[in-house]
Design a protein around this motif. Structure first.
Motif, short mmCIF file in Angstrom:
data_model
loop_
_atom_site.label_atom_id
_atom_site.label_comp_id
_atom_site.label_asym_id
_atom_site.label_seq_id
_atom_site.Cartn_x
_atom_site.Cartn_y
_atom_site.Cartn_z
N ILE A 1 0.95 -0.83 -0.26
CA ILE A 1 -0.06 -0.07 0.62
C ILE A 1 0.35 1.55 -0.16
O ILE A 1 2.31 1.63 1.17
N THR A 2 0.80 2.05 -0.97
CA THR A 2 1.30 3.51 -1.12
C THR A 2 1.52 4.23 -0.19
O THR A 2 -0.01 4.75 0.36
N ASN A 3 1.48 4.61 0.79
CA ASN A 3 1.81 5.37 1.69
C ASN A 3 0.74 5.29 2.62
O ASN A 3 0.34 5.47 3.70
N GLY A 4 0.97 4.26 3.20
CA GLY A 4 0.94 3.14 3.69
C GLY A 4 1.11 3.35 5.01
O GLY A 4 0.31 3.82 6.34
N ILE A 5 2.25 3.76 5.52
CA ILE A 5 2.54 4.22 6.50
C ILE A 5 2.10 6.04 7.34
O ILE A 5 2.28 6.00 8.02
N HIS A 6 2.29 6.78 6.05
CA HIS A 6 1.75 8.02 6.43
C HIS A 6 0.31 8.35 5.95
O HIS A 6 -0.12 9.10 7.27
N ALA A 7 -0.48 7.14 6.00
CA ALA A 7 -1.91 7.50 5.47
C ALA A 7 -2.97 7.83 6.70
O ALA A 7 -2.60 6.99 7.81
N ASP A 8 -3.89 8.97 6.53
CA ASP A 8 -4.64 9.02 7.22
C ASP A 8 -5.67 8.83 7.11
O ASP A 8 -7.08 7.90 7.80
N THR B 1 5.79 2.30 1.88
CA THR B 1 4.91 1.11 1.17
C THR B 1 4.35 0.55 2.47
O THR B 1 5.78 -0.06 2.90
N ALA B 2 3.56 -0.37 2.89
CA ALA B 2 3.25 -1.11 3.81
C ALA B 2 2.37 -2.03 3.26
O ALA B 2 1.09 -1.91 2.92
N GLU B 3 2.69 -2.89 4.61
CA GLU B 3 1.24 -4.12 4.84
C GLU B 3 0.39 -2.88 6.51
O GLU B 3 0.70 -1.75 6.89
N LEU B 4 -1.40 -3.81 5.68
CA LEU B 4 -2.19 -3.00 6.68
C LEU B 4 -3.36 -4.40 6.82
O LEU B 4 -3.25 -5.23 6.25
N PHE B 5 -3.74 -4.19 8.52
CA PHE B 5 -4.30 -4.82 9.28
C PHE B 5 -5.31 -3.89 10.06
O PHE B 5 -5.20 -3.05 10.34
N PHE B 6 -6.03 -5.21 9.23
CA PHE B 6 -7.67 -4.29 9.93
C PHE B 6 -8.86 -5.42 10.55
O PHE B 6 -8.76 -6.45 10.11
N GLU B 7 -8.82 -5.66 12.37
CA GLU B 7 -9.35 -6.68 12.76
C GLU B 7 -9.74 -6.24 13.98
O GLU B 7 -10.68 -5.65 14.82
N ASP B 8 -11.29 -6.73 12.79
CA ASP B 8 -12.71 -6.37 14.49
C ASP B 8 -12.99 -4.44 13.97
O ASP B 8 -13.05 -4.41 14.75
#
Length: 381
Positions: free
Chosen positions: A157-164, A211-218
């Motif tokens: 994910i581009t901008n994954g670290i900074h993204a709001d 560029t980052a990994e993103l996690f969504f848990e509930d």
């Protein structure tokens, strides 16, 4: 050579942007490449100077500018380095989703801060097991009362670290037939419980681009953060991906032009066998081939941009441009590095960075094989 779709106002904008980049970016870009991230304050500086999302309506803080300004923006940040790509993604890929599909409340809530640089955006489509096959995503968003419960993982994910603000592609109906009819879009905000960022990915190129990994848990996403209509997400993506692919083609074209220029200068200065390398016929022929391909790419690209600005359907042409120009830029990178000899393999020479940065352009925004599938389909094959 100036494109037909650019006028004097675009030229003034370009000069202003170039001056800003010369002062605020170029002196620090090598440092950002080493640090593997661009500082957040660059976004706010760009916002203060009116460079973020100039196409946005005045009521949300924009200038209501045409796509020509986006072309100029993406060209000039690419001349600095491909690691600047996250700014173009924010300007011309993510924020247009808010503008096109958002409610008035959503637009007022998000777009002004995207224009000022207070909010940085990202779009989360790709998963560990689903890239170009968007219908194969596993992330789900199941409605429970006044919210959706979001679960899944995204990567690259581009901008994954900074993204709001992150536009997340998820399935609201995992059993839909065909599968793409169950896809919806949600806007996840950085402080939502259950949302977390993984590691900043270590890439071959684009070192300064986070560029980052993103996690969504509930993650409880309010219904007010559903973007557009439920079940229409796939169609929204298909509509917006055309401009994304066009911006990729623009960046690749500029990269090729930059590599041609730096290599032309190098072969004129570098001497071998008592004469400039540029006097060797085999080198001349290689440079002639590169120059021809670069000019063909620019001519076709300008034509596609002009049609896009006139709101013509350019799905086939954009797919052609994204495929051919990114492949051309990869060929140019290989040839130009070879013509630099051993110095081309040294990090102190800019051709080395270009050689590392350009290959991914044929992968993201839909692989070039997918582009050929689209072209073939539209040919009636």
């Amino acid at each position: 050579m100036s494109a037909r779709y650019l006028n004097e106002e675009h030229k003034i904008y370009r000069e202003s942007l170039k001056k800003f980049l010369d002062q605020e970016v170029r002196p620090y870009f090598d440092q950002w490449e080493e640090e593997r991230i661009i500082p957040r304050d660059l976004w706010t500086k760009m916002g203060e100077n009116g460079f973020l999302c100039p196409w946005v309506d005045e009521q949300y803080g924009g200038l209501e500018a045409d796509f020509g300004y986006s072309v100029v923006f993406n060209e000039e940040i690419e001349r600095v380095g491909t690691g600047m790509v996250g700014l173009g993604l924010h300007n011309d890929i993510v924020v247009p989703y808010f503008d096109t599909y958002g409610t008035e409340e959503q637009k007022e809530r998000w777009i002004p801060k995207c224009v000022t640089g207070e909010y940085i955006t990202a779009i989360a489509m790709t998963e560990p097991d689903a890239g170009s096959d968007l219908a194969g995503i596993k992330t789900t968003a199941i409605q429970q009362g006044d919210h959706y419960v979001l679960n899944g993982q995204k990567t690259f994910i581009t901008n994954g670290i900074h993204a709001d603000l992150i536009v997340v592609v998820a399935k609201t109906d995992p059993d839909a037939v065909p599968p793409h009819k169950g896809i919806s879009l949600f806007v996840v905000e950085k402080d939502m419980p259950g949302f977390s960022r993984g590691r900043k990915l270590d890439k071959i190129g684009l070192h300064s681009q986070d560029t980052a990994e993103l996690f969504f848990e509930d993650v409880k996403v309010p219904k007010e953060n559903l973007l557009g209509e439920e079940g229409k997400g796939f169609y929204y993506l298909m509509d917006q991906l055309q401009q994304e692919r066009l911006t990729v083609a623009i960046s690749a074209q500029v990269a090729a032009e930059e590599m041609l220029q730096m290599t032309t200068e190098y072969v004129k200065e570098r001497k071998a066998f008592g004469q400039p390398v540029s006097k060797i016929q085999t080198v001349q022929h290689k440079m002639a081939e590169v120059a021809t391909e670069v000019r063909i790419g620019r001519s076709f690209l300008d034509d596609v941009i002009e049609h896009h600005m006139k709101s013509k359907s350019v799905v086939t042409e954009v797919s052609m441009a994204k495929w051919w120009i990114t492949d051309m830029a990869r060929r140019v990178a290989t040839t130009c590095m070879q013509l630099h000899g051993g110095y081309g393999y040294m990090e102190e020479y800019p051709i080395a960075r270009r050689y590392r940065d350009i290959p991914v352009s044929s992968i993201y925004a839909g692989t070039n094989d997918i582009m050929k599938n689209i072209i073939a389909k539209n040919m009636g094959l």
